[in-house]
Scaffold this active site. Structure first.
Site, short mmCIF file in Angstrom:
data_model
loop_
_atom_site.label_atom_id
_atom_site.label_comp_id
_atom_site.label_asym_id
_atom_site.label_seq_id
_atom_site.Cartn_x
_atom_site.Cartn_y
_atom_site.Cartn_z
N HIS A 1 4.52 -4.55 -3.91
CA HIS A 1 3.40 -4.75 -4.38
C HIS A 1 3.43 -4.39 -5.90
O HIS A 1 2.89 -4.84 -6.90
CB HIS A 1 2.28 -4.03 -3.74
CG HIS A 1 0.98 -3.89 -4.50
ND1 HIS A 1 -0.40 -4.54 -4.32
CD2 HIS A 1 0.58 -3.06 -5.62
CE1 HIS A 1 -1.17 -4.07 -4.80
NE2 HIS A 1 -0.66 -3.26 -5.80
N GLU A 2 4.15 -3.09 -6.20
CA GLU A 2 4.13 -2.67 -7.41
C GLU A 2 5.16 -3.49 -8.26
O GLU A 2 5.10 -3.71 -9.42
CB GLU A 2 4.83 -1.10 -7.36
CG GLU A 2 4.01 0.10 -6.87
CD GLU A 2 2.47 -0.11 -7.38
OE1 GLU A 2 2.62 -0.28 -8.57
OE2 GLU A 2 1.38 0.14 -6.72
N HIS B 1 3.73 -6.40 -9.87
CA HIS B 1 3.00 -6.13 -11.10
C HIS B 1 3.84 -6.31 -12.32
O HIS B 1 3.41 -6.77 -13.28
CB HIS B 1 2.18 -4.80 -11.03
CG HIS B 1 1.19 -4.50 -10.22
ND1 HIS B 1 -0.06 -5.51 -10.26
CD2 HIS B 1 0.77 -3.52 -9.26
CE1 HIS B 1 -0.77 -5.01 -9.46
NE2 HIS B 1 -0.46 -3.93 -8.67
N GLU C 1 -4.71 -6.77 -8.28
CA GLU C 1 -4.44 -6.05 -7.17
C GLU C 1 -4.39 -6.87 -6.07
O GLU C 1 -3.74 -6.97 -5.18
CB GLU C 1 -5.61 -4.99 -6.78
CG GLU C 1 -5.39 -3.82 -7.84
CD GLU C 1 -4.19 -3.09 -7.89
OE1 GLU C 1 -3.42 -3.07 -6.63
OE2 GLU C 1 -3.66 -2.70 -8.75
#
Length: 307
Positions: free
Chosen positions: A140-141, A144, A216
């Site tokens: 997930h990070e 980004h 997100e």
């Protein structure tokens, strides 16, 4: 270099629109301040200085504020191994790895581009998550970073910072008369500067949060598709959100300034007065999306149970 994280055209469009609107707001803001303060040099120097500081030093500022430090492979071999594996799967540059000493279970990514990125996890997160769950959070990070929305959020947020600095500056500056020399004109300028700064802060606040909520969801989608295990990410979300509710409120208040960068917001048991002001979509919305992806991939996703 193009990573294997699935591109998100809607995220790209939203980032472009947000930066365009904030750019227009920024130009108008600077123009008004120059007219009111009659010192374009002062305004431009302050605005340019804050933008440069946020763009070039955002990673150091975030790590310092959240008690994070860069860690070597010898200190956290398992964490480094997961980051290596996720970067290899995504075919992207390896970020600097950092760990925060906070007990609050969370993670964030920062940096101006994929070649100068930092991914930081808290000791509280490392202690609570299973390996598959940690992979989901780190994917997930990293998404980004790959989507470049970390840099966009960093640049976009600087306008609100400038507006806040102007408000503080207004209280102490000799430009507004000082030492008994204030008159009605000076007070009128003071009031206008305060009003314009407050309006700019409010508009930028709403624009950034609208973008943050979508990014997100985009990161959840990209991470789930990269790892092929939406249920692990759903399990991590459920576990982390529940545990944050038990973190002391003092620790949460310290972290709330960086909510837009976190995996989950540091809100505790009270989600806030309105979703309009939230940096993240609701847990229910995120789990619903992951369940849909799981069905598409043919995986039986069960939130709360790692796959």
């Amino acid at each position: 270099m193009q990573s294997r994280f699935r591109s998100d055209r809607r995220l790209t469009v939203r980032m472009g629109v947000t930066l365009f609107l904030l750019g227009l707001l920024y130009v108008a803001f600077v123009a008004v301040l120059i007219v009111l303060l009659k010192s374009w040099v002062l305004v431009v120097v302050i605005a340019a200085g804050v933008l440069a500081a946020q763009y070039w030093f955002s990673d150091r500022i975030a790590l310092f504020a959240m008690h994070g430090r860069v860690v070597e492979r010898e200190e956290y071999p398992e964490l480094h191994a997961v980051v290596d594996r996720m970067c290899a799967m995504a075919d992207m540059p390896r970020p600097t790895v950092a760990v925060s000493s906070m007990d609050m279970p969370n993670a964030f990514a920062t940096g101006r581009n994929p070649d100068n990125a930092v991914v930081c996890v808290t000791t509280g997160l490392l202690r609570r998550l299973e390996p598959a769950e940690l992979e989901g959070v780190l994917a997930h990070e990293l998404s980004h970073v790959a989507h470049k929305d970390v840099a966009v959020i960093t640049v976009a947020s600087f306008l609100g910072v400038v507006a806040g600095l102007v408000v503080r500056f207004a209280f102490y500056s000799e430009l507004f008369g000082g030492r008994g020399r204030k008159d009605q004109n000076t007070l009128a300028v003071f009031a206008m500067v305060m009003g314009v700064s407050a309006a700019v802060y409010a508009i930028s606040f709403l624009l950034i949060r609208a973008l943050s909520r979508y990014r997100e969801l985009a990161a959840d989608r990209a991470a789930a598709l990269l790892t092929g295990r939406p249920s692990s990410l759903a399990s991590a979300l459920t576990k982390v959100t529940g545990d944050i509710g038990r973190i002391p409120s003092e620790d949460l208040r310290t972290a709330q300034a960086f909510n837009a960068f976190y995996f989950t917001p540091a809100l505790g048991s009270e989600p806030g007065i309105s979703r309009l002001f939230s940096t993240h979509p609701s847990l229910e919305r995120r789990l619903e999306q992951l369940a849909q992806i799981s069905a598409e991939l043919g995986e039986a996703a069960t939130p709360g149970k790692a796959g």
